[in-house]
Design an enzyme around this catalytic site. Structure first.
Site, PDB file in Angstrom:
ATOM      1  CG  ASP A  12      -2.267   0.612   0.978  1.00  0.00           C
ATOM      2  OD1 ASP A  12      -2.305   1.853   0.915  1.00  0.00           O
ATOM      3  OD2 ASP A  12      -3.271  -0.102   0.849  1.00  0.00           O
ATOM      4  CG  HIS A  20      -5.306   3.731   1.195  1.00  0.00           C
ATOM      5  ND1 HIS A  20      -4.966   2.449   0.802  1.00  0.00           N
ATOM      6  CD2 HIS A  20      -6.557   3.933   0.737  1.00  0.00           C
ATOM      7  CE1 HIS A  20      -5.972   1.908   0.143  1.00  0.00           C
ATOM      8  NE2 HIS A  20      -6.961   2.785   0.083  1.00  0.00           N
ATOM      9  CB  SER A  78      -9.299   0.727  -0.335  1.00  0.00           C
ATOM     10  OG  SER A  78      -8.638   1.061  -1.518  1.00  0.00           O
TER      11      SER A  78
END
Length: 624
Positions: A102, A139, A360
Site C-alpha cells: 500500500d 491509506h 480498499s
C-alpha cells in the site's frame, strides 16, 4: 482425507493461547467450539463479540447491530462478516502473516505495533520502516487496522487480531513503483515469501483497453501462481475498483451524463490484474447490505465484503489512522461531520478515523477473513479456502435484478438485452452475481463447512485455445438484430473453477459493445458490460493526451460464474453493438477544476471480431 474436525482445531488453538488474550465483555464469554446445536448465524441469540476496545462497538463490519459508525444513521443489523463465533472460540488469525502492499504502515501505532513483525520495507528510503511522513498517506495504516488491529482495549479490534503484519509502501507518492519492488513485496523475496495473505487495496482505471500480455503483468502472474500453489500457499486479495459512477484517469475525473441504464462506468474486468485467476477480486458492501455506491462490479468478482459508504450520512469503516491530530484522515481541522473526527473525546489523539471506505476496505475485510480460516485450517490449500468462502457466502440483496438495455436495431426491431445480470444460478447450482460474486463473506459458516471439507483435486490449467474469426461471421453490425458469435469446443472432462477469455476486435466506439460468454450448459456470463469507461477513442487526443485505439487487442477478462460446471462441450462468445445514439461524458480537470463535456459520436462503420481465446482452469471432473 477429511480435515480435522472444527472442534478439535479450535481446541488446539485455544490450548496455545493465554486466557488473557481473549478479552470478553460481560456476557460474551469464550466458547469451546464443542457446544452442541448452537446457531452460529447472524441472527443467533448467542451473537456477541469479545473485546473491551472502546471503538469496537462502532465497527459494524465485525458485528452489525445497526450502529451508526459515528455517521448520521446506522445500517441494518446483521450485514457483517459473521465472525463472532470465530472470535469467541479463539480463532483470531494466529500463525498467519499478512503483507499490506500500500502507501505505508505506521508500525509504531499503539493499536498495530504488537502485530507488526520484522521484514517491512520502505521502497523510497530503503529502510525497514514504511511509516508515512506525508500527512495524506494514511491509506495503508487504515487498511492494516481493519485486518489486524490488536485486541488490547485501546481503540479498535481487527478482523484477525492475532495475525502478523508487514508493510510495503509501493503506493507512496515518491515511490517509483519499480517492477523489482512489486515483486519483492508480493512474495519474490526472503522478507515477503512467508506471507500467507497479500492485501492489494489498489487498482487501475482506464479509458483505453489494456492487454494483460505485458512482461510486467506476466511476471506477476507467474509469481502469484507459484506462491498460491505451493504447500501452505498464499492468497492474493484484490480490490475490484471504485469506479461504478466515475473514474480518475489522465489528470481528469470522468463520468457519464444522462439517464441511461444504471450500468457500471468502470467494469472491474478492465483492470488487467483483476482478470488474473490468482487474484481473489472483491466488491464492496455497505452497512445496509447492498453494493456500496462506488463499487466496481463484473464477472471477475469472487466475493463481496464490507466496505461501507462515506462516514457522513451512513457508516464507513472505523479503523486505525496515522497517529496525531495533524496527520491522516482525522485531524483537528477536519471538516468531516463524522463524530469521531476533529479531536473528539473518544479519540483525543486522532489515532483513528471513521471515514475509511472503498473496495480498499472490502479487500482487508477479505484478507482478515482469509487469515481466520488459515488460522483454524493451516493445511488447507488456497483453492480449498476459496471454495469454502464461495460455498458459504450469503446471497445478500436477494431481489437484486438485472439491468436491461433496450435498443432499436438497424431493421427497426426493438431488442431488450441484459446489460448486467442480477442473481442467477448456474448449472452447478451456484448462485452468482457480477455485483456480489458468490455473496457476502460468512466466516462462521465457512469454518463450519471446513470441518467436513474434502480437498479439491489438483488444479488443471487448460492451454489457451485461440479461434480466428473471418469473413462475414466477423462483422459486428451497428445495433444488429443478433450478436456476432463464434464457438469452440473443449473435450477435457473438467470441473470449472474459472474461465478466462482474451478478445481482439476492431470497433470505433467500444462502449457500445456487450460481450458475453455462454457455457456448454447454457449459462451466460457478461464479460464486459456496455456504456463503460473505454471512451479514449472519443477524446481529443492532442488536448487531453489520451491515445486513440482501433479496438481491443488480446484484452483479458475473467468469469467466476461457471464455477462447478462442466467445461466439456461447446463454448460460445457473443458480441453485440447495443447503441447508435450520441452520448456525453463529463470531464473534470483535477488541477484547474475546469469541467468540459465530451461527445461520443457513433461509429461510422461496423466493427469486426478478429479472434478470441479461451482458457479454463479447474480440476478433473472424474475426481470431484
Amino acid at each position: 482425507m477429511k480435515q480435522t474436525s472444527l472442534a478439535l482445531a479450535i481446541t488446539a488453538l485455544l490450548s496455545t493461547l493465554p486466557s488473557a488474550l481473549v478479552q470478553a465483555n460481560e456476557g460474551c464469554a469464550p466458547l469451546t467450539g464443542k457446544e452442541s446445536g448452537m446457531d452460529i448465524g447472524r441472527s443467533s441469540t448467542e451473537r456477541c463479540l469479545p473485546g473491551a476496545n472502546p471503538l469496537q462497538d462502532q465497527q459494524w463490519y465485525l458485528l452489525n447491530s445497526g450502529q451508526d459508525g459515528f455517521s448520521a444513521r446506522g445500517g441494518i443489523a446483521g450485514n457483517d462478516l459473521n465472525l463472532w463465533w470465530a472470535h469467541r472460540t479463539g480463532v483470531l488469525g494466529q500463525g498467519v502473516n499478512v503483507a499490506v502492499v500500500d502507501d505505508g504502515l505506521a508500525i509504531a501505532h499503539p493499536d498495530l505495533a504488537d502485530n507488526v513483525r520484522p521484514g517491512s520495507k520502505n521502497v523510497v528510503t530503503g529502510s525497514d520502516d514504511p511509516t508515512p511522513t506525508d500527512p495524506d498517506t494514511a491509506h495503508g495504516t487504515s487498511v492494516s487496522g481493519i485486518i489486524a488491529a490488536v485486541d488490547n482495549a485501546i481503540g479498535t479490534k481487527g478482523i484477525a487480531p492475532r495475525a502478523q503484519l508487514q508493510g510495503f509502501n509501493l503506493l507512496d507518492d515518491n515511490s517509483q513503483q519499480l517492477q523489482k519492488d512489486w515483486l519483492y513485496a508480493l512474495g519474490d523475496s526472503n522478507a515477503s515469501r512467508d506471507n500467507r495473505v497479500f492485501n492489494q487495496s489498489y487498482g487501475m482505471s482506464v479509458v483505453d483497453p489494456r492487454s494483460a500480455n505485458s512482461l510486467d503483468q506476466s511476471q506477476l502472474d507467474r509469481l502469484f501462481e507459484q506462491q498460491t500453489l505451493k504447500a501452505q500457499g498464499a492468497a492474493y486479495i484484490k480490490a475490484a475498483g471504485n469506479g461504478f459512477n466515475k473514474i480518475a484517469a489522465g489528470g481528469y475525473v470522468l463520468n457519464r451524463t444522462g439517464n441511461g441504464p444504471k450500468l457500471p462506468f468502470e467494469n472491474s474486468n478492465l483492470d488487467p490484474s483483476n482478470s488474473n485467476f490468482w487474484n481473489l477480486v472483491v466488491s464492496a458492501l455497505n452497512a445496509d447490505g447492498v453494493r456500496s455506491s462506488y463499487s466496481s462490479v463484473g464477472s471477475n468478482i469472487f466475493l463481496s465484503a464490507t466496505g461501507g459508504e462515506y462516514g457522513t450520512d451512513t457508516p464507513a469503516m472505523v479503523t486505525t489512522d496515522l497517529p496525531g491530530c495533524d496527520m491522516g484522515y482525522n485531524r483537528t481541522d477536519d471538516p468531516s461531520t463524522n463524530r469521531l473526527h476533529g479531536n473528539s473525546q473518544l479519540d483525543a489523539s486522532c489515532d483513528y478515523n471513521g471515514v475509511m471506505n472503498g473496495t480498499s476496505s472490502a479487500t482487508p475485510s477479505t484478507s482478515g477473513a482469509m487469515a481466520l480460516l488459515m488460522s483454524a485450517y493451516p493445511d488447507l490449500s488456497v483453492r480449498d479456502l476459496r471454495d469454502l468462502l464461495a460455498r458459504s457466502a450469503t446471497r445478500v440483496d436477494a431481489k437484486h435484478q438485472p439491468v436491461m438495455v433496450s435498443y432499436t436495431s438497424s431493421t427497426g426491431k426493438v431488442r431488450d438485452v441484459k446489460g448486467l445480470e442480477g442473481w442467477e444460478r448456474n448449472a452447478a447450482g451456484m448462485w452468482f452475481s457480477p455485483t456480489y460474486g458468490f455473496g457476502l463473506i460468512d466466516v462462521n459458516k465457512a469454518l463450519e463447512l471446513a470441518a467436513n471439507h474434502q480437498p479439491l483435486p489438483p488444479l488443471v490449467q487448460l492451454p489457451w485455445q485461440k479461434i480466428n474469426v473471418t469473413g462475414s461471421a466477423a462483422a459486428i453490425a451497428d445495433v444488429g438484430n443478433s450478436p456476432t458469435s463464434s464457438t469452440t469446443r473443449i473435450a477435457t472432462p473438467l470441473t470449472v473453477e474459472a474461465v478466462q477469455v482474451m478478445v481482439s476486435l476492431d470497433h470505433q466506439r467500444l462502449p457500445d459493445l456487450l460481450i458475453e460468454l455462454v457455457s456448454p450448459a447454457g449459462t451466460r456470463s457478461i464479460l464486459l458490460s456496455p456504456f463503460n469507461s473505454l471512451v479514449g477513442q472519443s477524446l481529443d487526443q492532442q488536448q487531453l493526451g489520451f491515445v486513440r485505439t482501433k479496438g481491443l487487442r488480446d484484452m483479458r477478462m475473467l468469469s467466476n460464474k461457471f464455477y462447478g460446471e462442466s467445461a466439456q462441450g461447446t463454448w460460445r462468445l457473443e458480441v453485440t453493438d447495443v447503441a447508435n445514439g450520441t452520448r456525453q461524458v463529463s470531464l473534470l480537470n483535477r488541477e484547474t477544476r475546469e469541467r468540459t463535456t465530451l461527445t461520443e459520436r457513433n461509429n461510422r462503420q461496423p466493427g469486426k471480431l478478429i479472434s478470441w481465446s479461451l482458457r479454463v482452469l479447474g480440476h478433473d471432473a472424474n475426481r470431484s
